[in-house]
Design a protein around this motif. Structure first.
Motif, PDB file in Angstrom:
ATOM      1  N   GLY A  16       0.790  -1.167   0.173  1.00 30.29           N
ATOM      2  CA  GLY A  16       0.024   0.152  -0.118  1.00 30.29           C
ATOM      3  C   GLY A  16       0.877   1.322   0.008  1.00 30.29           C
ATOM      4  N   SER A  17       2.116   1.144   0.770  1.00 25.80           N
ATOM      5  CA  SER A  17       2.739   2.385   0.740  1.00 25.80           C
ATOM      6  C   SER A  17       3.513   2.735  -0.627  1.00 25.80           C
ATOM      7  CB  SER A  17       3.963   2.254   1.660  1.00 25.80           C
ATOM      8  OG  SER A  17       3.253   2.172   3.100  1.00 25.80           O
ATOM      9  N   ALA A  18       3.821   1.596  -1.310  1.00 28.79           N
ATOM     10  CA  ALA A  18       4.280   1.959  -2.746  1.00 28.79           C
ATOM     11  C   ALA A  18       3.302   2.536  -3.635  1.00 28.79           C
ATOM     12  CB  ALA A  18       5.001   0.526  -3.055  1.00 28.79           C
ATOM     13  N   ILE A  19       2.103   2.080  -3.297  1.00 34.38           N
ATOM     14  CA  ILE A  19       1.125   2.486  -4.141  1.00 34.38           C
ATOM     15  C   ILE A  19       0.686   3.900  -4.204  1.00 34.38           C
ATOM     16  CG2 ILE A  19      -1.430   2.244  -5.050  1.00 34.38           C
ATOM     17  CD1 ILE A  19      -1.168  -0.731  -4.383  1.00 34.38           C
ATOM     18  N   VAL A  20       0.985   4.442  -2.457  1.00 32.69           N
ATOM     19  CA  VAL A  20       0.586   5.750  -2.226  1.00 32.69           C
ATOM     20  C   VAL A  20       1.777   6.495  -3.115  1.00 32.69           C
ATOM     21  CG1 VAL A  20       0.781   7.242  -0.397  1.00 32.69           C
ATOM     22  CG2 VAL A  20      -0.486   5.363  -0.213  1.00 32.69           C
ATOM     23  N   ASP A  21       2.760   6.204  -2.880  1.00 30.45           N
ATOM     24  CA  ASP A  21       3.874   6.960  -3.710  1.00 30.45           C
ATOM     25  C   ASP A  21       3.760   7.256  -5.026  1.00 30.45           C
ATOM     26  OD1 ASP A  21       5.228   7.100  -1.241  1.00 30.45           O
ATOM     27  OD2 ASP A  21       6.634   5.680  -1.606  1.00 30.45           O
ATOM     28  N   ALA A  22       3.098   5.956  -5.729  1.00 29.38           N
ATOM     29  CA  ALA A  22       3.091   5.712  -7.094  1.00 29.38           C
ATOM     30  C   ALA A  22       1.825   6.936  -7.635  1.00 29.38           C
ATOM     31  CB  ALA A  22       3.051   4.706  -7.846  1.00 29.38           C
ATOM     32  N   ALA A  23       0.674   6.933  -6.607  1.00 24.94           N
ATOM     33  CA  ALA A  23      -0.570   7.644  -7.076  1.00 24.94           C
ATOM     34  C   ALA A  23      -0.271   9.144  -6.852  1.00 24.94           C
ATOM     35  CB  ALA A  23      -1.526   7.029  -5.901  1.00 24.94           C
ATOM     36  N   LEU A  24       0.607   9.570  -5.802  1.00 24.71           N
ATOM     37  CA  LEU A  24       0.811  10.805  -5.443  1.00 24.71           C
ATOM     38  C   LEU A  24       1.643  11.400  -6.874  1.00 24.71           C
ATOM     39  CD1 LEU A  24       2.068  10.885  -1.907  1.00 24.71           C
ATOM     40  CD2 LEU A  24      -0.137  11.716  -2.797  1.00 24.71           C
ATOM     41  N   ALA A  25       2.658  10.740  -7.245  1.00 25.53           N
ATOM     42  CA  ALA A  25       3.376  11.146  -8.523  1.00 25.53           C
ATOM     43  C   ALA A  25       2.545  11.186  -9.827  1.00 25.53           C
ATOM     44  CB  ALA A  25       4.331  10.074  -8.664  1.00 25.53           C
ATOM     45  N   ARG A  26       1.388  10.380  -9.741  1.00 32.62           N
ATOM     46  CA  ARG A  26       0.502  10.348 -10.955  1.00 32.62           C
ATOM     47  C   ARG A  26      -0.647  11.687 -10.871  1.00 32.62           C
ATOM     48  NH1 ARG A  26       0.702   8.858 -16.299  1.00 32.62           N
ATOM     49  NH2 ARG A  26      -1.392   8.347 -16.824  1.00 32.62           N
ATOM     50  N   GLY A  27      -0.639  12.307  -9.521  1.00 33.33           N
ATOM     51  CA  GLY A  27      -1.553  13.254  -9.277  1.00 33.33           C
ATOM     52  C   GLY A  27      -2.919  13.049  -8.802  1.00 33.33           C
ATOM     53  N   ALA A  52       4.471   6.593  10.675  1.00 33.68           N
ATOM     54  CA  ALA A  52       5.465   7.388  10.543  1.00 33.68           C
ATOM     55  C   ALA A  52       6.094   7.566   9.348  1.00 33.68           C
ATOM     56  CB  ALA A  52       6.575   6.753  11.265  1.00 33.68           C
ATOM     57  N   GLY A  53       6.359   8.566   8.773  1.00 35.98           N
ATOM     58  CA  GLY A  53       6.982   8.929   7.676  1.00 35.98           C
ATOM     59  C   GLY A  53       5.926   9.139   6.492  1.00 35.98           C
ATOM     60  N   LEU A  54       4.598   9.250   6.902  1.00 33.36           N
ATOM     61  CA  LEU A  54       3.368   9.403   5.906  1.00 33.36           C
ATOM     62  C   LEU A  54       3.551  10.715   5.051  1.00 33.36           C
ATOM     63  CD1 LEU A  54       0.672   8.202   4.893  1.00 33.36           C
ATOM     64  CD2 LEU A  54      -0.344   9.857   6.406  1.00 33.36           C
ATOM     65  N   ASP A  55       3.610  10.870   3.815  1.00 33.64           N
ATOM     66  CA  ASP A  55       3.431  12.174   3.052  1.00 33.64           C
ATOM     67  C   ASP A  55       2.529  13.017   3.396  1.00 33.64           C
ATOM     68  OD1 ASP A  55       3.122  13.950   0.690  1.00 33.64           O
ATOM     69  OD2 ASP A  55       4.632  12.531  -0.072  1.00 33.64           O
ATOM     70  N   ALA A  56       2.767  14.500   3.757  1.00 37.48           N
ATOM     71  CA  ALA A  56       2.110  15.499   4.214  1.00 37.48           C
ATOM     72  C   ALA A  56       0.692  15.408   3.379  1.00 37.48           C
ATOM     73  CB  ALA A  56       2.776  16.660   4.305  1.00 37.48           C
ATOM     74  N   ARG A  57       0.925  15.157   2.109  1.00 41.56           N
ATOM     75  CA  ARG A  57      -0.324  15.374   1.118  1.00 41.56           C
ATOM     76  C   ARG A  57      -1.410  14.049   1.357  1.00 41.56           C
ATOM     77  NH1 ARG A  57       3.071  14.945  -4.267  1.00 41.56           N
ATOM     78  NH2 ARG A  57       4.384  13.686  -2.918  1.00 41.56           N
ATOM     79  N   VAL A  58      -0.950  13.192   2.064  1.00 45.15           N
ATOM     80  CA  VAL A  58      -2.024  11.982   2.212  1.00 45.15           C
ATOM     81  C   VAL A  58      -3.094  12.349   3.374  1.00 45.15           C
ATOM     82  CG1 VAL A  58      -2.369   9.727   2.687  1.00 45.15           C
ATOM     83  CG2 VAL A  58      -0.478  10.670   1.215  1.00 45.15           C
ATOM     84  N   GLU A  59      -4.177  12.116   3.321  1.00 43.41           N
ATOM     85  CA  GLU A  59      -5.298  12.147   4.176  1.00 43.41           C
ATOM     86  C   GLU A  59      -5.260  10.634   4.877  1.00 43.41           C
ATOM     87  OE1 GLU A  59      -9.955  12.650   5.372  1.00 43.41           O
ATOM     88  OE2 GLU A  59      -9.262  13.104   3.161  1.00 43.41           O
TER      89      GLU A  59
END
Length: 362
Positions: A16-27, A52-59
């Motif tokens: 899930g964490s890897a998908i979060v990173d990829a989804a944020l990069a995709r917009g 811990a370490g969650l991107d600030a853009r994620v709710e």
């Protein structure tokens, strides 16, 4: 860039964490629902309200996908759902069955009911190669799917399935999405149950589902040293302790090892597939590298890259394990334009020293 609102269940986990990173990069505008359960995230997770370490853009919403109230809140203003939350692995024994069914099947049912109520019609579902059971084979009379291996054969080190009529060795071949389904343990049954629920939801609501049948996923951030972790993580943990990786059976079990970043990319491709206009569609996709390696290959590559002790082949076995299971990912390449980008050699070199999640107790 998409701008769509995406809910990722289990988005604080390994995949899930890897998908979060990829989804944020995709917009995508990303919301994560995760329970931070201790047997996945470690005992310290019990005191955390945000991973811990969650991107600030994620709710982030802390809660369980089996809770209808929490799920209803998580689905507000969502366009598409990526459902990763699940209890994974073969487990310890059958006493794990209620937790698998509750976490995986009940959780999926609650999520789908909430999506139906809110009119959300797009889902990417994390499924697994385990729904096939034993892999596909070619025998003297053509394609075959052998039954479960017998204890009497395993006890004497006869690990490969034999043709039931002739007794001759069978040749393993790549599994396609059209091959028979035959789950052989509780986890596998629960993953197929998720698929059946999603199929029913799609037909009932006109929804569109891409079910991704992951093969052996590995990479940075993998959970370590737990009965529920993947074999790559167990080998890595042994190497770090200065021990030789212990390889079950004869080490010749065929698998398809796929890097977590490639899994994340497949999820992004599948999210966009669900945006097509056709409705009432359930479409499964194998997600593998397309290159076969044995479990012994993987243990040897990891040990060499980490400078660790050479693997020990034990001859031991676990009832419920399958002998050979490797995928054809041609459908995913052809229909969604996805292909694995991380080679086995590069991935194993990285994984040999990559950070893992803290050890947890089951």
């Amino acid at each position: 860039m998409t701008g769509e609102h995406l809910l990722i269940t289990g988005g604080a986990g390994f995949i899930g964490s890897a998908i979060v990173d990829a989804a944020l990069a995709r917009g995508y505008q990303v919301r994560v629902l995760d329970s931070l359960r201790a047997d996945v995230h470690g005992p310290e997770s019990a005191s955390e309200s945000v991973p811990a370490g969650l991107d600030a853009r994620v709710e982030f919403i802390l809660g369980d996908v089996t809770d209808p109230v929490t799920v209803a809140r998580a689905l507000i203003d969502i366009d598409v759902v990526c459902h990763q939350a699940a209890k994974v692995g073969l487990g310890v024994d059958f006493a794990d069955a209620p937790d698998y069914v509750h976490s995986n099947e009940v959780g999926t049912a609650v999520l789908l009911a909430g999506m139906a109520e809110r009119g959300i019609r797009r889902l990417v579902l994390a499924s697994s190669m385990v729904v096939y059971g034993e892999g596909s084979y070619r025998g003297p009379n053509g394609f075959t799917r052998p039954g479960p291996r017998r204890v009497s054969d395993l006890d004497i080190g006869r690990f490969d399935p034999l043709d039931p009529e002739t007794g001759q060795a069978l040749e393993p071949v790549l599994v396609s999405e059209n091959d028979p389904l035959d789950p052989r343990n509780v986890y596998a049954s629960s993953k197929l149950g998720q698929e059946y629920l999603a199929t029913s939801w799609a037909r009932s609501t006109g929804g569109r589902v891409a079910a991704l049948r992951y093969h052996n996923v590995y990479g940075p951030g993998m959970p370590q040293n737990t009965p529920y972790a993947g074999v790559a993580s167990l080998f890595r943990s042994a190497i770090e302790r200065g021990e030789a990786p212990r390889v079950y059976e004869d080490g010749q079990q065929r698998r398809d090892f796929v890097h977590v970043r490639d899994i994340a990319a497949a999820n992004i491709a599948a999210l966009e597939f669900t945006g097509h206009s056709d409705s009432g569609i359930f479409r499964p996709f194998n997600v593998g590298s397309g290159i076969v390696h044995t479990i012994g290959d993987m243990a040897t590559a990891l040990a060499a890259a980490a400078g660790g002790r050479a693997p020990i082949v034990t001859g031991q076995y676990r009832l419920g394990d399958v002998r050979h299971i490797t995928a054809s990912s041609e459908r995913l390449r052809t229909e969604l334009g996805w292909s694995a980008q991380v080679s086995f050699e590069d991935g194993m070199r990285e994984f040999a020293t990559a950070p893992l999640r803290a050890a947890v107790r089951p």
